[in-house]
Scaffold this motif. Structure first.
Motif, PDB file in Angstrom:
ATOM      1  N   ASN A  92       0.851  -1.187   0.000  1.00 13.44           N
ATOM      2  CA  ASN A  92       0.000   0.000   0.000  1.00 13.44           C
ATOM      3  C   ASN A  92       0.889   1.240   0.000  1.00 13.44           C
ATOM      4  OD1 ASN A  92      -1.742   2.164   0.671  1.00 13.44           O
ATOM      5  ND2 ASN A  92      -3.135   0.760   1.736  1.00 13.44           N
ATOM      6  N   LEU A  93       0.909   1.967  -1.097  1.00 12.99           N
ATOM      7  CA  LEU A  93       1.795   3.128  -1.225  1.00 12.99           C
ATOM      8  C   LEU A  93       1.475   4.236  -0.236  1.00 12.99           C
ATOM      9  CD1 LEU A  93       2.029   3.379  -5.121  1.00 12.99           C
ATOM     10  CD2 LEU A  93       3.914   2.862  -3.557  1.00 12.99           C
ATOM     11  N   ASP A  94       0.267   4.278   0.251  1.00 15.54           N
ATOM     12  CA  ASP A  94      -0.129   5.334   1.176  1.00 15.54           C
ATOM     13  C   ASP A  94       0.029   4.933   2.635  1.00 15.54           C
ATOM     14  OD1 ASP A  94      -0.933   7.147  -0.879  1.00 15.54           O
ATOM     15  OD2 ASP A  94      -2.734   5.920  -1.158  1.00 15.54           O
ATOM     16  N   ARG A  95       0.527   3.717   2.882  1.00 13.90           N
ATOM     17  CA  ARG A  95       0.721   3.271   4.271  1.00 13.90           C
ATOM     18  C   ARG A  95       2.115   2.663   4.448  1.00 13.90           C
ATOM     19  NH1 ARG A  95      -4.003  -0.355   6.491  1.00 13.90           N
ATOM     20  NH2 ARG A  95      -2.837   0.090   8.396  1.00 13.90           N
ATOM     21  N   ARG A  96       3.087   3.244   3.784  1.00 15.06           N
ATOM     22  CA  ARG A  96       4.469   2.789   3.919  1.00 15.06           C
ATOM     23  C   ARG A  96       5.081   3.288   5.229  1.00 15.06           C
ATOM     24  NH1 ARG A  96       6.505   5.376  -1.587  1.00 15.06           N
ATOM     25  NH2 ARG A  96       4.642   6.625  -1.169  1.00 15.06           N
ATOM     26  N   GLY A  97       6.150   2.599   5.675  1.00 13.09           N
ATOM     27  CA  GLY A  97       6.908   3.145   6.786  1.00 13.09           C
ATOM     28  C   GLY A  97       7.048   2.271   8.004  1.00 13.09           C
ATOM     29  N   MET A  98       6.295   1.189   8.109  1.00 16.05           N
ATOM     30  CA  MET A  98       6.436   0.318   9.275  1.00 16.05           C
ATOM     31  C   MET A  98       6.706  -1.112   8.820  1.00 16.05           C
ATOM     32  SD  MET A  98       3.959  -0.344  12.593  1.00 16.05           S
ATOM     33  CE  MET A  98       4.335   1.259  13.313  1.00 16.05           C
ATOM     34  N   GLY A  99       7.835  -1.634   9.220  1.00 22.90           N
ATOM     35  CA  GLY A  99       8.169  -3.023   8.898  1.00 22.90           C
ATOM     36  C   GLY A  99       8.537  -3.252   7.456  1.00 22.90           C
ATOM     37  N   ASP A 100       8.968  -2.199   6.746  1.00 27.18           N
ATOM     38  CA  ASP A 100       9.336  -2.386   5.349  1.00 27.18           C
ATOM     39  C   ASP A 100      10.640  -1.665   5.039  1.00 27.18           C
ATOM     40  OD1 ASP A 100       8.542   0.258   5.374  1.00 27.18           O
ATOM     41  OD2 ASP A 100       6.708  -0.063   4.243  1.00 27.18           O
ATOM     42  N   VAL A 101      11.171  -1.930   3.852  1.00 33.24           N
ATOM     43  CA  VAL A 101      12.376  -1.255   3.380  1.00 33.24           C
ATOM     44  C   VAL A 101      11.956   0.066   2.738  1.00 33.24           C
ATOM     45  CG1 VAL A 101      14.344  -1.401   1.796  1.00 33.24           C
ATOM     46  CG2 VAL A 101      13.542  -3.450   3.003  1.00 33.24           C
ATOM     47  N   TRP A 102      12.692   1.122   3.021  1.00 27.08           N
ATOM     48  CA  TRP A 102      12.375   2.430   2.468  1.00 27.08           C
ATOM     49  C   TRP A 102      12.252   2.328   0.951  1.00 27.08           C
ATOM     50  CZ3 TRP A 102      16.156   7.203   2.308  1.00 27.08           C
ATOM     51  CH2 TRP A 102      15.438   8.325   1.873  1.00 27.08           C
ATOM     52  N   THR A 103      11.079   2.664   0.426  1.00 30.41           N
ATOM     53  CA  THR A 103      10.798   2.529  -0.996  1.00 30.41           C
ATOM     54  C   THR A 103      10.132   3.797  -1.517  1.00 30.41           C
ATOM     55  OG1 THR A 103      10.479   0.135  -0.764  1.00 30.41           O
ATOM     56  CG2 THR A 103       9.594   1.168  -2.754  1.00 30.41           C
ATOM     57  N   LEU A 104      10.662   4.343  -2.611  1.00 28.40           N
ATOM     58  CA  LEU A 104      10.091   5.504  -3.278  1.00 28.40           C
ATOM     59  C   LEU A 104       9.595   5.115  -4.665  1.00 28.40           C
ATOM     60  CD1 LEU A 104      12.777   8.278  -2.529  1.00 28.40           C
ATOM     61  CD2 LEU A 104      10.623   7.891  -1.310  1.00 28.40           C
ATOM     62  N   THR A 105       8.536   5.761  -5.110  1.00 29.08           N
ATOM     63  CA  THR A 105       8.129   5.594  -6.501  1.00 29.08           C
ATOM     64  C   THR A 105       9.097   6.387  -7.375  1.00 29.08           C
ATOM     65  OG1 THR A 105       6.683   7.533  -6.521  1.00 29.08           O
ATOM     66  CG2 THR A 105       5.720   5.447  -5.773  1.00 29.08           C
ATOM     67  N   VAL A 106       9.064   6.126  -8.672  1.00 26.61           N
ATOM     68  CA  VAL A 106       9.942   6.852  -9.594  1.00 26.61           C
ATOM     69  C   VAL A 106       9.677   8.355  -9.511  1.00 26.61           C
ATOM     70  CG1 VAL A 106      10.548   7.223 -12.011  1.00 26.61           C
ATOM     71  CG2 VAL A 106      10.178   4.897 -11.164  1.00 26.61           C
ATOM     72  N   GLN A 107       8.401   8.723  -9.473  1.00 24.65           N
ATOM     73  CA  GLN A 107       8.063  10.145  -9.423  1.00 24.65           C
ATOM     74  C   GLN A 107       8.514  10.782  -8.115  1.00 24.65           C
ATOM     75  OE1 GLN A 107       6.749  11.760 -12.162  1.00 24.65           O
ATOM     76  NE2 GLN A 107       7.437  13.523 -10.956  1.00 24.65           N
ATOM     77  N   GLU A 108       8.364  10.062  -7.016  1.00 23.04           N
ATOM     78  CA  GLU A 108       8.812  10.587  -5.723  1.00 23.04           C
ATOM     79  C   GLU A 108      10.323  10.797  -5.723  1.00 23.04           C
ATOM     80  OE1 GLU A 108       5.408   8.617  -2.779  1.00 23.04           O
ATOM     81  OE2 GLU A 108       7.279   7.555  -3.204  1.00 23.04           O
ATOM     82  N   TYR A 109      11.035   9.869  -6.351  1.00 22.74           N
ATOM     83  CA  TYR A 109      12.492  10.004  -6.422  1.00 22.74           C
ATOM     84  C   TYR A 109      12.884  11.211  -7.273  1.00 22.74           C
ATOM     85  CZ  TYR A 109      17.383   8.924  -7.366  1.00 22.74           C
ATOM     86  OH  TYR A 109      18.745   9.005  -7.488  1.00 22.74           O
ATOM     87  N   LEU A 110      12.211  11.385  -8.400  1.00 22.60           N
ATOM     88  CA  LEU A 110      12.527  12.512  -9.278  1.00 22.60           C
ATOM     89  C   LEU A 110      12.215  13.848  -8.618  1.00 22.60           C
ATOM     90  CD1 LEU A 110      11.202  11.137 -12.700  1.00 22.60           C
ATOM     91  CD2 LEU A 110      13.582  11.292 -11.934  1.00 22.60           C
ATOM     92  N   ASP A 111      11.185  13.875  -7.791  1.00 19.84           N
ATOM     93  CA  ASP A 111      10.790  15.112  -7.117  1.00 19.84           C
ATOM     94  C   ASP A 111      11.584  15.379  -5.845  1.00 19.84           C
ATOM     95  OD1 ASP A 111       8.910  15.469  -9.084  1.00 19.84           O
ATOM     96  OD2 ASP A 111       7.246  14.643  -7.903  1.00 19.84           O
ATOM     97  N   ALA A 112      12.369  14.414  -5.392  1.00 23.83           N
ATOM     98  CA  ALA A 112      13.094  14.541  -4.128  1.00 23.83           C
ATOM     99  C   ALA A 112      14.283  15.490  -4.269  1.00 23.83           C
ATOM    100  CB  ALA A 112      13.565  13.172  -3.657  1.00 23.83           C
ATOM    101  N   SER A 113      14.721  16.015  -3.131  1.00 21.69           N
ATOM    102  CA  SER A 113      15.912  16.867  -3.122  1.00 21.69           C
ATOM    103  C   SER A 113      17.157  16.028  -3.389  1.00 21.69           C
ATOM    104  CB  SER A 113      16.052  17.549  -1.760  1.00 21.69           C
ATOM    105  OG  SER A 113      16.288  16.581  -0.753  1.00 21.69           O
TER     106      SER A 113
END
Length: 332
Positions: A135-156
Protein backbone atom coordinates in the motif's frame (compact mmCIF):
# COMPACT_ATOMS: atom_id res chain seq x y z
CA UNK A 1 3.65 -8.25 -19.24
CA UNK A 2 3.23 -10.15 -22.52
CA UNK A 3 6.13 -12.45 -21.66
CA UNK A 4 4.84 -12.85 -18.12
CA UNK A 5 1.41 -13.89 -19.37
CA UNK A 6 3.01 -16.38 -21.75
CA UNK A 7 5.02 -17.85 -18.89
CA UNK A 8 1.97 -18.16 -16.68
CA UNK A 9 -0.04 -19.65 -19.54
CA UNK A 10 2.60 -22.37 -19.83
CA UNK A 11 2.57 -22.94 -16.07
CA UNK A 12 -1.18 -23.24 -15.70
CA UNK A 13 -1.85 -24.95 -19.04
CA UNK A 14 -4.28 -22.37 -20.43
CA UNK A 15 -4.16 -19.01 -22.14
CA UNK A 16 -4.68 -16.08 -19.78
CA UNK A 17 -8.21 -14.70 -19.75
CA UNK A 18 -9.71 -11.96 -17.57
CA UNK A 19 -11.36 -13.14 -14.35
CA UNK A 20 -12.97 -11.48 -11.34
CA UNK A 21 -10.60 -10.26 -8.65
CA UNK A 22 -10.15 -12.65 -5.69
CA UNK A 23 -11.84 -11.76 -2.42
CA UNK A 24 -10.37 -12.04 1.07
CA UNK A 25 -12.83 -14.81 1.91
CA UNK A 26 -12.01 -16.93 -1.15
CA UNK A 27 -8.30 -16.51 -0.44
CA UNK A 28 -8.71 -17.59 3.19
CA UNK A 29 -10.69 -20.67 2.20
CA UNK A 30 -8.03 -21.84 -0.27
CA UNK A 31 -4.99 -21.40 1.96
CA UNK A 32 -6.68 -22.80 5.10
CA UNK A 33 -5.36 -26.29 4.36
CA UNK A 34 -1.79 -24.96 4.72
CA UNK A 35 -2.43 -23.38 8.14
CA UNK A 36 -2.78 -26.34 10.50
CA UNK A 37 -0.22 -26.28 13.36
CA UNK A 38 1.52 -29.50 14.37
CA UNK A 39 2.77 -29.72 17.95
CA UNK A 40 5.32 -32.44 17.32
CA UNK A 41 6.74 -30.84 14.18
CA UNK A 42 6.92 -27.49 15.96
CA UNK A 43 8.64 -29.01 19.01
CA UNK A 44 11.11 -30.90 16.84
CA UNK A 45 12.02 -27.71 15.02
CA UNK A 46 12.62 -25.97 18.36
CA UNK A 47 14.94 -28.80 19.43
CA UNK A 48 16.86 -29.04 16.15
CA UNK A 49 17.32 -25.26 16.13
CA UNK A 50 18.10 -24.19 19.69
CA UNK A 51 20.21 -27.18 20.76
CA UNK A 52 22.68 -26.83 17.84
CA UNK A 53 22.80 -23.06 18.42
CA UNK A 54 23.79 -23.46 22.06
CA UNK A 55 26.30 -26.15 21.10
CA UNK A 56 27.85 -23.87 18.48
CA UNK A 57 28.21 -21.11 21.07
CA UNK A 58 30.23 -23.45 23.30
CA UNK A 59 32.23 -24.70 20.31
CA UNK A 60 33.04 -21.14 19.23
CA UNK A 61 34.33 -20.34 22.71
CA UNK A 62 36.59 -23.39 22.57
CA UNK A 63 37.72 -22.51 19.03
CA UNK A 64 38.91 -19.09 20.18
CA UNK A 65 41.56 -20.77 22.32
CA UNK A 66 42.91 -22.48 19.18
CA UNK A 67 42.51 -19.86 16.44
CA UNK A 68 40.17 -16.97 15.77
CA UNK A 69 39.89 -18.18 12.18
CA UNK A 70 38.06 -21.27 13.41
CA UNK A 71 35.35 -19.00 14.79
CA UNK A 72 34.36 -17.68 11.35
CA UNK A 73 32.87 -20.90 9.84
CA UNK A 74 31.24 -21.72 13.17
CA UNK A 75 29.75 -18.21 13.30
CA UNK A 76 28.28 -18.70 9.82
CA UNK A 77 26.62 -21.92 10.99
CA UNK A 78 25.42 -20.29 14.20
CA UNK A 79 24.05 -17.36 12.20
CA UNK A 80 22.00 -19.79 10.15
CA UNK A 81 20.47 -21.22 13.31
CA UNK A 82 19.67 -17.70 14.52
CA UNK A 83 17.76 -17.15 11.26
CA UNK A 84 15.85 -20.37 11.97
CA UNK A 85 15.22 -19.10 15.51
CA UNK A 86 13.83 -15.86 14.10
CA UNK A 87 11.52 -17.80 11.77
CA UNK A 88 10.15 -19.64 14.81
CA UNK A 89 9.78 -16.26 16.54
CA UNK A 90 7.99 -14.90 13.46
CA UNK A 91 5.50 -17.76 13.43
CA UNK A 92 4.83 -17.28 17.14
CA UNK A 93 3.91 -13.64 16.54
CA UNK A 94 1.31 -14.84 14.04
CA UNK A 95 0.04 -17.46 16.48
CA UNK A 96 0.74 -20.16 13.90
CA UNK A 97 3.65 -22.14 15.36
CA UNK A 98 1.60 -23.90 18.07
CA UNK A 99 -2.17 -24.17 18.36
CA UNK A 100 -1.89 -22.77 21.91
CA UNK A 101 -1.69 -18.98 22.17
CA UNK A 102 0.10 -19.25 25.50
CA UNK A 103 2.70 -21.61 24.03
CA UNK A 104 3.29 -19.19 21.16
CA UNK A 105 3.68 -16.26 23.54
CA UNK A 106 6.15 -18.06 25.79
CA UNK A 107 8.26 -19.44 22.96
CA UNK A 108 8.00 -16.13 21.12
CA UNK A 109 9.39 -14.26 24.11
CA UNK A 110 12.30 -16.71 24.48
CA UNK A 111 13.21 -16.69 20.80
CA UNK A 112 12.76 -12.92 20.77
CA UNK A 113 15.41 -12.54 23.45
CA UNK A 114 17.73 -14.87 21.53
CA UNK A 115 17.27 -12.78 18.39
CA UNK A 116 17.44 -9.37 20.16
CA UNK A 117 13.82 -8.60 19.22
CA UNK A 118 11.01 -7.66 21.66
CA UNK A 119 8.15 -10.08 21.09
CA UNK A 120 4.99 -8.02 21.68
CA UNK A 121 6.41 -4.87 20.12
CA UNK A 122 7.55 -6.65 16.93
CA UNK A 123 4.25 -8.58 16.82
CA UNK A 124 2.35 -5.29 16.70
CA UNK A 125 4.65 -3.76 14.06
CA UNK A 126 4.54 -6.89 11.92
CA UNK A 127 0.74 -7.05 12.09
CA UNK A 128 0.64 -3.52 10.71
CA UNK A 129 3.12 -4.58 8.01
CA UNK A 130 0.91 -7.48 6.89
CA UNK A 131 -2.14 -5.23 6.84
CA UNK A 132 -0.45 -2.60 4.67
CA UNK A 133 2.27 -4.28 2.57
CA UNK A 134 2.09 -3.03 -1.00
CA UNK A 135 0.00 0.00 0.00
CA UNK A 136 1.80 3.13 -1.23
CA UNK A 137 -0.13 5.33 1.18
CA UNK A 138 0.72 3.27 4.27
CA UNK A 139 4.47 2.79 3.92
CA UNK A 140 6.91 3.14 6.79
CA UNK A 141 6.44 0.32 9.27
CA UNK A 142 8.17 -3.02 8.90
CA UNK A 143 9.34 -2.39 5.35
CA UNK A 144 12.38 -1.26 3.38
CA UNK A 145 12.37 2.43 2.47
CA UNK A 146 10.80 2.53 -1.00
CA UNK A 147 10.09 5.50 -3.28
CA UNK A 148 8.13 5.59 -6.50
CA UNK A 149 9.94 6.85 -9.59
CA UNK A 150 8.06 10.14 -9.42
CA UNK A 151 8.81 10.59 -5.72
CA UNK A 152 12.49 10.00 -6.42
CA UNK A 153 12.53 12.51 -9.28
CA UNK A 154 10.79 15.11 -7.12
CA UNK A 155 13.09 14.54 -4.13
CA UNK A 156 15.91 16.87 -3.12
CA UNK A 157 19.49 15.98 -3.98
CA UNK A 158 20.16 15.07 -0.34
CA UNK A 159 17.12 12.78 -0.18
CA UNK A 160 18.17 11.04 -3.40
CA UNK A 161 21.65 10.51 -1.99
CA UNK A 162 20.20 9.15 1.28
CA UNK A 163 17.92 6.81 -0.66
CA UNK A 164 20.78 5.45 -2.77
CA UNK A 165 22.98 5.08 0.31
CA UNK A 166 20.27 3.20 2.21
CA UNK A 167 20.10 0.67 -0.63
CA UNK A 168 23.82 0.21 -0.99
CA UNK A 169 24.48 -3.50 -0.32
CA UNK A 170 27.07 -2.77 2.39
CA UNK A 171 24.66 -0.47 4.21
CA UNK A 172 21.54 -2.55 3.64
CA UNK A 173 22.93 -6.00 4.38
CA UNK A 174 25.79 -5.30 6.82
CA UNK A 175 25.38 -2.04 8.71
CA UNK A 176 21.58 -1.77 8.80
CA UNK A 177 21.04 -5.20 10.44
CA UNK A 178 23.38 -4.26 13.31
CA UNK A 179 21.60 -0.95 13.73
CA UNK A 180 18.24 -2.71 13.67
CA UNK A 181 18.99 -5.42 16.24
CA UNK A 182 21.32 -3.47 18.53
CA UNK A 183 19.72 -0.01 18.47
CA UNK A 184 16.23 0.23 16.94
CA UNK A 185 14.94 -2.90 18.65
CA UNK A 186 15.98 -1.39 21.99
CA UNK A 187 13.61 1.55 21.47
CA UNK A 188 9.82 1.85 21.38
CA UNK A 189 8.11 3.02 18.21
CA UNK A 190 5.69 5.92 18.02
CA UNK A 191 2.17 4.72 18.68
CA UNK A 192 3.21 1.67 20.72
CA UNK A 193 0.84 0.85 23.58
CA UNK A 194 1.82 -0.11 27.12
CA UNK A 195 2.06 -3.85 26.39
CA UNK A 196 4.37 -3.26 23.43
CA UNK A 197 6.54 -0.76 25.33
CA UNK A 198 6.81 -3.11 28.29
CA UNK A 199 7.93 -5.88 25.93
CA UNK A 200 10.86 -3.70 24.84
CA UNK A 201 11.86 -2.89 28.41
CA UNK A 202 11.70 -6.50 29.60
CA UNK A 203 13.64 -7.76 26.58
CA UNK A 204 16.35 -5.14 27.19
CA UNK A 205 16.67 -6.20 30.83
CA UNK A 206 16.88 -9.88 29.84
CA UNK A 207 19.59 -9.11 27.27
CA UNK A 208 21.61 -7.26 29.91
CA UNK A 209 21.27 -10.18 32.32
CA UNK A 210 22.31 -12.74 29.68
CA UNK A 211 25.19 -10.55 28.50
CA UNK A 212 26.36 -10.22 32.10
CA UNK A 213 26.21 -13.97 32.72
CA UNK A 214 28.01 -14.86 29.47
CA UNK A 215 30.63 -12.19 30.12
CA UNK A 216 31.20 -13.64 33.57
CA UNK A 217 31.45 -17.17 32.12
CA UNK A 218 33.46 -16.46 28.94
CA UNK A 219 34.97 -13.00 29.43
CA UNK A 220 33.83 -9.75 27.80
CA UNK A 221 36.15 -10.10 24.80
CA UNK A 222 34.99 -13.60 23.91
CA UNK A 223 31.34 -12.65 24.40
CA UNK A 224 31.53 -9.60 22.15
CA UNK A 225 33.45 -11.38 19.38
CA UNK A 226 31.10 -14.36 19.31
CA UNK A 227 27.84 -12.46 19.73
CA UNK A 228 28.61 -9.67 17.26
CA UNK A 229 29.92 -12.10 14.64
CA UNK A 230 26.75 -14.18 14.90
CA UNK A 231 24.58 -11.06 14.72
CA UNK A 232 26.32 -9.83 11.58
CA UNK A 233 25.89 -13.18 9.82
CA UNK A 234 22.29 -13.73 10.95
CA UNK A 235 21.30 -10.11 10.39
CA UNK A 236 22.71 -10.06 6.87
CA UNK A 237 20.96 -13.32 5.92
CA UNK A 238 17.70 -12.31 7.59
CA UNK A 239 17.50 -8.87 6.00
CA UNK A 240 18.35 -10.38 2.60
CA UNK A 241 15.54 -12.94 2.94
CA UNK A 242 13.10 -10.19 3.86
CA UNK A 243 14.35 -7.95 1.06
CA UNK A 244 13.99 -10.50 -1.76
CA UNK A 245 10.45 -11.32 -0.63
CA UNK A 246 9.34 -7.69 -0.95
CA UNK A 247 11.61 -6.05 -3.53
CA UNK A 248 11.52 -7.58 -7.01
CA UNK A 249 10.22 -6.83 -10.49
CA UNK A 250 6.40 -6.94 -10.68
CA UNK A 251 6.06 -6.58 -6.90
CA UNK A 252 2.58 -5.39 -5.95
CA UNK A 253 2.23 -1.67 -5.13
CA UNK A 254 -1.02 0.30 -5.30
CA UNK A 255 -2.49 3.47 -3.87
CA UNK A 256 -4.85 2.95 -0.97
CA UNK A 257 -8.03 3.28 -3.05
CA UNK A 258 -6.86 0.54 -5.41
CA UNK A 259 -5.08 -1.67 -2.86
CA UNK A 260 -6.59 -5.10 -2.22
CA UNK A 261 -5.50 -7.42 0.59
CA UNK A 262 -6.17 -10.74 -1.15
CA UNK A 263 -4.61 -9.54 -4.39
CA UNK A 264 -1.53 -8.33 -2.56
CA UNK A 265 -1.14 -11.65 -0.74
CA UNK A 266 -1.14 -13.54 -4.02
CA UNK A 267 0.83 -11.22 -6.26
CA UNK A 268 3.46 -10.23 -3.69
CA UNK A 269 4.67 -13.81 -3.27
CA UNK A 270 7.96 -15.10 -4.61
CA UNK A 271 7.79 -18.56 -6.12
CA UNK A 272 11.38 -19.26 -5.12
CA UNK A 273 12.21 -22.42 -3.21
CA UNK A 274 14.30 -21.57 -0.16
CA UNK A 275 16.72 -24.17 1.19
CA UNK A 276 15.56 -26.61 3.86
CA UNK A 277 17.91 -25.01 6.40
CA UNK A 278 16.13 -21.65 6.10
CA UNK A 279 12.91 -22.77 7.73
CA UNK A 280 13.07 -26.51 8.20
CA UNK A 281 11.06 -27.15 5.05
CA UNK A 282 11.39 -26.65 1.30
CA UNK A 283 7.59 -26.45 1.22
CA UNK A 284 7.58 -23.17 3.16
CA UNK A 285 8.57 -21.08 0.18
CA UNK A 286 5.34 -19.11 0.09
CA UNK A 287 5.18 -17.13 3.35
CA UNK A 288 3.43 -13.99 2.05
CA UNK A 289 0.28 -15.93 1.20
CA UNK A 290 -0.95 -16.28 4.75
CA UNK A 291 0.32 -15.04 8.12
CA UNK A 292 -1.21 -18.15 9.69
CA UNK A 293 0.94 -20.61 7.71
CA UNK A 294 3.64 -22.11 9.97
CA UNK A 295 7.19 -22.51 8.70
CA UNK A 296 7.34 -26.28 9.15
CA UNK A 297 5.76 -28.65 6.61
CA UNK A 298 2.08 -29.44 7.09
CA UNK A 299 1.97 -32.00 4.32
CA UNK A 300 1.71 -35.74 5.11
CA UNK A 301 4.85 -37.92 5.10
CA UNK A 302 5.75 -39.06 1.59
CA UNK A 303 4.05 -36.13 -0.13
CA UNK A 304 7.38 -34.64 -1.12
CA UNK A 305 8.50 -37.80 -2.90
CA UNK A 306 5.09 -38.15 -4.61
CA UNK A 307 5.14 -34.77 -6.30
CA UNK A 308 8.91 -34.32 -6.50
CA UNK A 309 10.40 -31.05 -7.54
CA UNK A 310 6.99 -29.53 -8.31
CA UNK A 311 5.99 -29.54 -4.63
CA UNK A 312 7.38 -26.12 -3.69
CA UNK A 313 5.12 -24.51 -6.32
CA UNK A 314 2.04 -26.50 -5.35
CA UNK A 315 0.58 -23.85 -3.05
CA UNK A 316 1.11 -21.12 -5.64
CA UNK A 317 -0.56 -23.14 -8.36
CA UNK A 318 -3.46 -24.10 -6.05
CA UNK A 319 -4.12 -20.52 -5.04
CA UNK A 320 -3.56 -18.98 -8.46
CA UNK A 321 -5.73 -21.53 -10.24
CA UNK A 322 -8.55 -21.48 -7.74
CA UNK A 323 -8.54 -17.69 -7.56
CA UNK A 324 -8.16 -17.64 -11.35
CA UNK A 325 -5.15 -15.32 -11.30
CA UNK A 326 -3.20 -15.51 -14.53
CA UNK A 327 -0.59 -12.80 -13.89
CA UNK A 328 0.98 -14.16 -10.71
CA UNK A 329 4.72 -13.30 -10.73
CA UNK A 330 6.83 -16.44 -11.08
CA UNK A 331 10.53 -16.12 -10.27
CA UNK A 332 13.20 -18.83 -10.50
Amino acid sequence: MKNQNALNAGLFGAAPVPHPEPTAESWKEIVRKYQVPSSWRASWQVVNTLVPYVALWALMYWAMSVSYWLVVPLAILAGGFVVRTFIIFHDCTHGSFYASRRANDILGFITGVLTFTPYQHWKWEHTVHHASAGNLDRRGMGDVWTLTVQEYLDASRWKRFSYKLSRNPVVLFALAPLGLFLVLNRLTAKGAKEKERRSVYITNVMLLVIAGLLTWAFGWKAYLIIQLTILVVAGTAGVWLFYVQHQFEDVYWERHDEWDFARQRCKAALSTSFPRSSSGSPEHWFPPHSPSQPAYPQLPPGACSQVGAALPKRAAIDVAQELEITDLPVVG
